[in-house]
Motif scaffolding. Structure first.
Motif, PDB file in Angstrom:
ATOM      1  N   PHE A  90       0.490  -1.165  -0.151  1.00 29.24           N
ATOM      2  CA  PHE A  90       0.205  -0.080  -0.027  1.00 29.24           C
ATOM      3  C   PHE A  90       0.926   1.127  -0.082  1.00 29.24           C
ATOM      4  N   GLU A  91       0.047   2.158  -0.763  1.00 30.80           N
ATOM      5  CA  GLU A  91       0.747   3.461   0.176  1.00 30.80           C
ATOM      6  C   GLU A  91       0.039   4.383   1.027  1.00 30.80           C
ATOM      7  N   LEU A  92       0.338   5.034   1.895  1.00 29.20           N
ATOM      8  CA  LEU A  92      -0.095   5.908   3.294  1.00 29.20           C
ATOM      9  C   LEU A  92      -0.204   7.343   3.274  1.00 29.20           C
ATOM     10  N   GLU A  93      -0.642   7.753   3.487  1.00 28.07           N
ATOM     11  CA  GLU A  93      -0.165   9.070   3.415  1.00 28.07           C
ATOM     12  C   GLU A  93      -1.202  10.067   4.886  1.00 28.07           C
ATOM     13  N   LEU A  94      -0.832  10.638   5.684  1.00 27.91           N
ATOM     14  CA  LEU A  94      -1.374  11.132   6.296  1.00 27.91           C
ATOM     15  C   LEU A  94      -0.324  12.714   6.922  1.00 27.91           C
ATOM     16  N   GLU A  95      -1.732  13.195   7.938  1.00 26.24           N
ATOM     17  CA  GLU A  95      -0.790  14.590   8.288  1.00 26.24           C
ATOM     18  C   GLU A  95      -0.760  14.338  10.053  1.00 26.24           C
ATOM     19  N   LEU A  96       0.384  14.780  10.201  1.00 23.61           N
ATOM     20  CA  LEU A  96       0.405  14.916  11.989  1.00 23.61           C
ATOM     21  C   LEU A  96       1.042  15.655  12.748  1.00 23.61           C
ATOM     22  N   LYS A  97       0.510  16.025  14.241  1.00 22.67           N
ATOM     23  CA  LYS A  97       1.440  17.076  15.065  1.00 22.67           C
ATOM     24  C   LYS A  97       1.060  16.667  16.494  1.00 22.67           C
ATOM     25  N   VAL A  98       2.648  16.842  17.297  1.00 23.38           N
ATOM     26  CA  VAL A  98       2.675  16.180  18.278  1.00 23.38           C
ATOM     27  C   VAL A  98       3.230  17.228  18.582  1.00 23.38           C
ATOM     28  N   ASP A  99       3.066  17.093  20.508  1.00 25.08           N
ATOM     29  CA  ASP A  99       3.503  17.445  21.424  1.00 25.08           C
ATOM     30  C   ASP A  99       4.985  17.270  21.487  1.00 25.08           C
ATOM     31  N   SER A 100       6.009  18.114  21.660  1.00 24.29           N
ATOM     32  CA  SER A 100       7.228  18.142  21.553  1.00 24.29           C
ATOM     33  C   SER A 100       7.724  17.551  22.572  1.00 24.29           C
ATOM     34  N   ARG A 101       7.296  17.698  24.161  1.00 24.69           N
ATOM     35  CA  ARG A 101       7.489  16.928  24.634  1.00 24.69           C
ATOM     36  C   ARG A 101       6.714  15.019  24.369  1.00 24.69           C
ATOM     37  N   LEU A 102       6.470  14.785  23.335  1.00 24.85           N
ATOM     38  CA  LEU A 102       6.277  13.384  24.067  1.00 24.85           C
ATOM     39  C   LEU A 102       6.060  12.335  22.390  1.00 24.85           C
ATOM     40  N   ASN A 103       6.584  11.225  22.496  1.00 26.76           N
ATOM     41  CA  ASN A 103       7.495  10.650  21.292  1.00 26.76           C
ATOM     42  C   ASN A 103       5.569   9.821  21.040  1.00 26.76           C
ATOM     43  N   SER A 104       5.405   9.694  19.553  1.00 27.51           N
ATOM     44  CA  SER A 104       4.501   8.841  18.815  1.00 27.51           C
ATOM     45  C   SER A 104       5.515   7.975  18.038  1.00 27.51           C
ATOM     46  N   GLY A 105       4.181   7.473  16.912  1.00 26.43           N
ATOM     47  CA  GLY A 105       4.358   6.114  16.039  1.00 26.43           C
ATOM     48  C   GLY A 105       3.248   6.012  14.738  1.00 26.43           C
ATOM     49  N   ILE A 106       3.560   5.430  13.803  1.00 19.28           N
ATOM     50  CA  ILE A 106       2.520   5.543  13.058  1.00 19.28           C
ATOM     51  C   ILE A 106       2.662   3.489  12.724  1.00 19.28           C
ATOM     52  N   GLN A 107       2.459   2.805  13.414  1.00 19.74           N
ATOM     53  CA  GLN A 107       2.016   1.643  13.405  1.00 19.74           C
ATOM     54  C   GLN A 107       1.882   0.546  11.409  1.00 19.74           C
ATOM     55  N   ILE A 108       2.766   0.250  10.698  1.00 19.39           N
ATOM     56  CA  ILE A 108       1.739  -0.134  10.134  1.00 19.39           C
ATOM     57  C   ILE A 108       2.671  -2.050   9.797  1.00 19.39           C
ATOM     58  N   ARG A 109       1.877  -3.093   8.654  1.00 23.49           N
ATOM     59  CA  ARG A 109       1.901  -4.374   9.235  1.00 23.49           C
ATOM     60  C   ARG A 109       1.934  -4.525  10.712  1.00 23.49           C
TER      61      ARG A 109
ATOM     62  N   TRP B 265       2.539  21.002  11.713  1.00 14.24           N
ATOM     63  CA  TRP B 265       1.192  20.347  11.165  1.00 14.24           C
ATOM     64  C   TRP B 265       2.573  19.554   9.675  1.00 14.24           C
ATOM     65  N   ASN B 266       3.120  18.224  10.443  1.00 18.00           N
ATOM     66  CA  ASN B 266       3.905  17.622   9.154  1.00 18.00           C
ATOM     67  C   ASN B 266       3.341  16.140   8.196  1.00 18.00           C
ATOM     68  N   HIS B 267       3.360  16.159   6.835  1.00 17.46           N
ATOM     69  CA  HIS B 267       3.184  15.403   6.188  1.00 17.46           C
ATOM     70  C   HIS B 267       3.975  13.822   5.919  1.00 17.46           C
ATOM     71  N   TYR B 268       3.390  12.653   5.774  1.00 17.09           N
ATOM     72  CA  TYR B 268       4.074  10.890   6.181  1.00 17.09           C
ATOM     73  C   TYR B 268       3.503  10.872   5.201  1.00 17.09           C
ATOM     74  N   ARG B 269       4.360  10.361   4.221  1.00 26.65           N
ATOM     75  CA  ARG B 269       4.581   8.984   3.161  1.00 26.65           C
ATOM     76  C   ARG B 269       4.832   7.908   3.412  1.00 26.65           C
ATOM     77  N   ILE B 270       4.408   6.467   3.511  1.00 25.15           N
ATOM     78  CA  ILE B 270       4.513   5.255   3.452  1.00 25.15           C
ATOM     79  C   ILE B 270       4.260   4.146   2.590  1.00 25.15           C
ATOM     80  N   VAL B 271       5.216   3.536   1.852  1.00 24.21           N
ATOM     81  CA  VAL B 271       4.953   2.876   0.634  1.00 24.21           C
ATOM     82  C   VAL B 271       5.836   1.466   0.954  1.00 24.21           C
TER      83      VAL B 271
END
Length: 224
Positions: free
Chosen positions: A78-97, A166-172
């Motif tokens: 797949f190809e996945l696109e999204l936008e995200l914004k995170v508190d600078s004190r916090l770590n995060s992530g986008i799980q795939i598969r 806001w940041n744009h992520y693209r994942i293929v």
């Protein structure tokens, strides 16, 4: 003559179905309807997920482990696109598969046996890292093998992430290839075949403080 016409009609119908399936396979589909969390299920910790003004907002709850808002459907290529914004004190992530099993499971990797607890979300994670380390877009194997590809040797990618914006992520993902982009800048380029298919999830990392937020919007996918 009638038989020939019937065969021709069947061939045209079959060709039309193939074309329709091909078009559907390459069509963009919204994973988030902008109003509800329909199609998603929460696993892991007890972070709060809500929808406001067309945005999914995840908020930390002190003392709870990593939380994941997961698609109910699995995706492979797949190809996945999204936008995200995170508190600078916090770590995060986008799980795939990614995966989560009711019973403890084990995997073998490079001669090692890795135990994965029951109910533990695990799998490829595209990093969201607003810290000075700046590994956003790198690939971490959540709950399993740890870092697979960081960004310490990719300064352009490290500069691409915008803190408190806001940041744009693209994942293929295609076959054993996983590639990421942050705001149009190439980041990770990984070859790994451990897990060919699984759900997509939005992570709120565990934190000692409540109320830190991660926000996601414009989440869309097309299957390849």
């Amino acid at each position: 003559m009638r038989k020939r016409s019937l065969i021709a009609g069947c061939l045209l119908l079959a060709a039309g179905l193939v074309a329709l399936q091909a078009a559907q396979a390459g069509a963009w589909v919204a994973l988030f309807d902008g109003q509800t969390l329909n199609g998603w299920v929460q696993r892991g910790g007890k972070a709060l997920y809500e929808v406001k003004d067309g945005v999914i907002i995840g908020s930390t709850v002190a003392g709870t482990p990593n939380s994941f808002l997961c698609t109910q459907k699995d995706y492979g290529d797949f190809e996945l696109e999204l936008e995200l914004k995170v508190d600078s004190r916090l770590n995060s992530g986008i799980q795939i598969r990614s995966q989560c099993f009711d019973k403890e499971t084990t995997v073998e990797w490079q001669g090692k046996t890795i135990k994965i607890p029951a109910k533990r979300v695990h799998g490829y994670q595209v990093e969201v890292d607003p810290s000075a380390r700046a590994w956003s877009g790198g690939i971490y194997d959540e709950g399993r093998r740890g870092w697979l590809q960081d960004l310490k040797n990719k300064p352009e990618a490290q500069k691409a992430f915008k803190t408190n914006d806001w940041n744009h992520y693209r994942i293929v993902c295609q076959g054993d290839s996983i590639k990421t982009w942050i705001n149009g800048v190439p980041a990770a380029d990984l070859k790994d075949a451990m897990t060919p298919k699984g759900f997509i999830a939005l992570q709120v990392h565990g934190h000692k403080e409540s109320g830190l937020k991660v926000m996601w919007r414009n989440i869309r996918i097309r299957e390849l």
